[in-house]
Design a protein around this motif. Structure first.
Motif, PDB file in Angstrom:
ATOM      1  N   ALA A 157      14.949  58.356  35.530  1.00 49.35           N
ATOM      2  CA  ALA A 157      13.838  57.282  35.143  1.00 49.35           C
ATOM      3  C   ALA A 157      12.385  57.728  35.642  1.00 49.35           C
ATOM      4  CB  ALA A 157      14.162  55.967  35.642  1.00 49.35           C
TER       5      ALA A 157
ATOM      6  N   GLY B  96       8.791  60.544  34.934  1.00 47.15           N
ATOM      7  CA  GLY B  96       8.371  60.999  34.053  1.00 47.15           C
ATOM      8  C   GLY B  96       8.993  61.716  32.673  1.00 47.15           C
ATOM      9  N   ALA B  97       9.866  62.499  33.182  1.00 47.15           N
ATOM     10  CA  ALA B  97      10.719  63.307  32.149  1.00 47.15           C
ATOM     11  C   ALA B  97      11.512  62.361  31.376  1.00 47.15           C
ATOM     12  CB  ALA B  97      11.373  64.486  32.769  1.00 47.15           C
TER      13      ALA B  97
ATOM     14  N   ASN C 125      19.759  55.374  36.482  1.00 45.50           N
ATOM     15  CA  ASN C 125      19.058  55.766  37.417  1.00 45.50           C
ATOM     16  C   ASN C 125      19.462  55.324  39.146  1.00 45.50           C
ATOM     17  OD1 ASN C 125      16.393  57.299  38.061  1.00 45.50           O
ATOM     18  ND2 ASN C 125      15.689  55.490  38.867  1.00 45.50           N
ATOM     19  N   ARG C 126      19.065  56.169  39.894  1.00 48.18           N
ATOM     20  CA  ARG C 126      19.439  55.812  41.515  1.00 48.18           C
ATOM     21  C   ARG C 126      18.456  54.342  41.608  1.00 48.18           C
ATOM     22  NH1 ARG C 126      17.345  59.848  45.771  1.00 48.18           N
ATOM     23  NH2 ARG C 126      15.448  59.363  44.901  1.00 48.18           N
ATOM     24  N   SER C 127      17.416  54.242  41.569  1.00 47.66           N
ATOM     25  CA  SER C 127      16.723  53.111  41.630  1.00 47.66           C
ATOM     26  C   SER C 127      16.850  52.167  40.508  1.00 47.66           C
ATOM     27  CB  SER C 127      15.364  53.469  42.099  1.00 47.66           C
ATOM     28  OG  SER C 127      14.393  52.329  41.422  1.00 47.66           O
TER      29      SER C 127
ATOM     30  N   LYS D 268      13.627  51.022  38.726  1.00 51.86           N
ATOM     31  CA  LYS D 268      12.856  52.059  37.640  1.00 51.86           C
ATOM     32  C   LYS D 268      13.219  52.112  36.488  1.00 51.86           C
ATOM     33  CE  LYS D 268      10.796  56.031  39.405  1.00 51.86           C
ATOM     34  NZ  LYS D 268      10.811  57.125  40.301  1.00 51.86           N
TER      35      LYS D 268
HETATM   36  P1  ATR Z   1       9.841  64.018  36.771  1.00 57.40           P
HETATM   37  O1  ATR Z   1       8.310  63.665  36.448  1.00 57.40           O
HETATM   38  O2  ATR Z   1      10.186  65.343  36.789  1.00 57.40           O
HETATM   39  O3  ATR Z   1      10.718  62.993  35.950  1.00 57.40           O
HETATM   40  P2  ATR Z   1       9.897  62.177  38.947  1.00 57.40           P
HETATM   41  O4  ATR Z   1       9.099  61.220  38.271  1.00 57.40           O
HETATM   42  O5  ATR Z   1       9.822  62.357  40.365  1.00 57.40           O
HETATM   43  O6  ATR Z   1      10.101  63.505  38.216  1.00 57.40           O
HETATM   44  O7  ATR Z   1      11.469  61.598  38.769  1.00 57.40           O
HETATM   45  C1  ATR Z   1      12.399  62.153  39.462  1.00 57.40           C
HETATM   46  C2  ATR Z   1      13.994  61.369  38.925  1.00 57.40           C
HETATM   47  O8  ATR Z   1      14.952  62.177  39.825  1.00 57.40           O
HETATM   48  C3  ATR Z   1      13.798  59.998  39.306  1.00 57.40           C
HETATM   49  O9  ATR Z   1      14.806  59.503  38.359  1.00 57.40           O
HETATM   50  C4  ATR Z   1      14.670  59.971  40.761  1.00 57.40           C
HETATM   51  O10 ATR Z   1      15.508  58.847  40.890  1.00 57.40           O
HETATM   52  P3  ATR Z   1      14.689  57.610  41.615  1.00 57.40           P
HETATM   53  O11 ATR Z   1      13.927  56.980  40.451  1.00 57.40           O
HETATM   54  O12 ATR Z   1      15.730  56.627  41.972  1.00 57.40           O
HETATM   55  O13 ATR Z   1      13.954  58.094  42.798  1.00 57.40           O
HETATM   56  C5  ATR Z   1      15.629  61.213  40.503  1.00 57.40           C
HETATM   57  N1  ATR Z   1      16.253  61.609  41.665  1.00 57.40           N
HETATM   58  C6  ATR Z   1      15.523  62.494  42.755  1.00 57.40           C
HETATM   59  N2  ATR Z   1      16.395  62.744  43.604  1.00 57.40           N
HETATM   60  C7  ATR Z   1      17.612  62.121  43.228  1.00 57.40           C
HETATM   61  C8  ATR Z   1      18.866  62.070  44.080  1.00 57.40           C
HETATM   62  N3  ATR Z   1      18.954  62.798  45.136  1.00 57.40           N
HETATM   63  N4  ATR Z   1      19.830  61.366  43.371  1.00 57.40           N
HETATM   64  C9  ATR Z   1      19.687  60.530  42.379  1.00 57.40           C
HETATM   65  N5  ATR Z   1      18.434  60.550  41.728  1.00 57.40           N
HETATM   66  C10 ATR Z   1      17.421  61.368  41.971  1.00 57.40           C
END
Ligand code: ATR
Length: 290
Positions: free
Chosen positions: A132, A134-135, A155-157, A160
């Motif tokens: 969830a 930016g991508a 999503n983990r959170s 979001k």
């Molecule tokens: P981008 O712009 O590339 O999308 P980002 O905005 O930092 O990068 O988003 C990273 C995504 O990877 C988020 O959905 C994040 O989940 P959270 O919103 O819960 O933080 C997810 N992500 C990163 N590390 C993770 C992990 N160890 N397990 C599950 N999801 C993870």
């Protein structure tokens, strides 16, 4: 390459820019098409984006790509913005117009074109979108634009996931995005899905990490895209394949976002054959041998 008084300059604004593959894409395209165009990286610091855009325009820089962390910050300095880029809230391509640059987002059209080359459908599909950030938010917009049937946004959170779902559903006035916690994946209705992996989990050097490790989940995946291309095959992709699904990585998305930018700058259509040739050059650069 012959540079003379008529050479058009294009480039990339970002910070950092050392590891970009964009010069490989554009300089090979120009060479192959016999076009007098050169593409160079420009390091731009966060507090100098305005000067960079105005300076580039004054220098008649023909076109620019914008990469992290400037994709949103550049928007106030544009003359115009394309509708999809506006919805996504991120611009990766600037096209020179009469009195300033127009901003586009070619990442999502790039993903779509990459999927088309692999015969992946989005229209009418049930989609599982992982992430969830930016991508993922941009992919959610693309799924709406392309008429996916429903999009489970995991999503983990959970907060979001809910925020992105609310925002994207609001823009498109449809409630197709269904937010869920990653840990609830077992509750996904039993059917065959297109899965799009848009988290950073599994990215080099953490190549053994995978966003969902339970095997049962992968029985539901018919086709999958991981936006990551380093490693070339992520753990996520190998689990999809082990359960009989098809999986592709994000390298072709990177290729086509570049090709679409090049097409906008030069008012041309790049052939499939040329696209294949450029992909080969990118793989050489990344030291990928299949
Ligand atoms: P981008 O712009 O590339 O999308 P980002 O905005 O930092 O990068 O988003 C990273 C995504 O990877 C988020 O959905 C994040 O989940 P959270 O919103 O819960 O933080 C997810 N992500 C990163 N590390 C993770 C992990 N160890 N397990 C599950 N999801 C993870």
């Amino acid at each position: 390459m012959k540079i003379n008084g008529k050479t058009r300059t294009c480039g990339l604004m970002g910070n950092p820019v050392e590891h970009t593959l964009s010069p490989v894409i554009h300089n090979h395209l120009a060479e192959r098409e016999n076009r007098n165009l050169v593409y160079v990286p420009f390091l731009v610091e966060q507090d100098r984006i305005r000067e960079a855009v105005e300076g580039a325009y004054a220098l008649h820089i023909h076109g620019l790509n914008v990469t992290v962390p400037h994709k949103s910050a550049v928007i106030p300095y544009l003359k115009e913005i394309d509708k999809l880029a506006e919805n996504i809230g991120a611009v990766n391509t600037l096209v020179k117009t009469e009195n300033g640059y127009k901003g586009y987002n070619t990442d999502m059209p790039g993903l779509l074109r990459a999927m088309e080359t692999e015969n992946y459908a989005m229209r009418g599909e049930s989609v599982i979108l992982l992430g969830a950030g930016g991508a993922a938010r941009a992919v959610a917009m693309l799924c709406m634009e392309q008429g996916a049937k429903e999009i489970y946004l995991l999503n983990r959170s959970m907060e979001k996931a809910m925020a992105v779902a609310k925002e994207v559903n609001g823009i498109y006035k449809e409630n197709k995005i269904i937010p869920m916690a990653l840990s609830d994946h077992g509750k996904l209705p039993d059917k065959k899905y297109l899965a799009i992996q848009a988290t950073s989990v599994g990215l080099y050097p953490h190549v053994e990490d995978v966003v969902i490790s339970e095997e049962e989940f992968y029985d539901k995946i018919e086709t999958a895209v991981d936006l990551i291309y380093n490693p070339y095959e992520t753990k996520f992709m190998s689990m999809v394949k082990a359960h009989g699904g098809r999986a592709m990585n994000g390298l072709k998305m990177l290729l086509f976002q570049g090709i679409i930018a090049y097409e906008l700058w030069n008012d041309v259509t790049v052939s499939e054959e040329t696209a294949e040739e450029i992909l080969k050059k990118m793989k050489e650069e990344l030291n990928i041998h299949e």
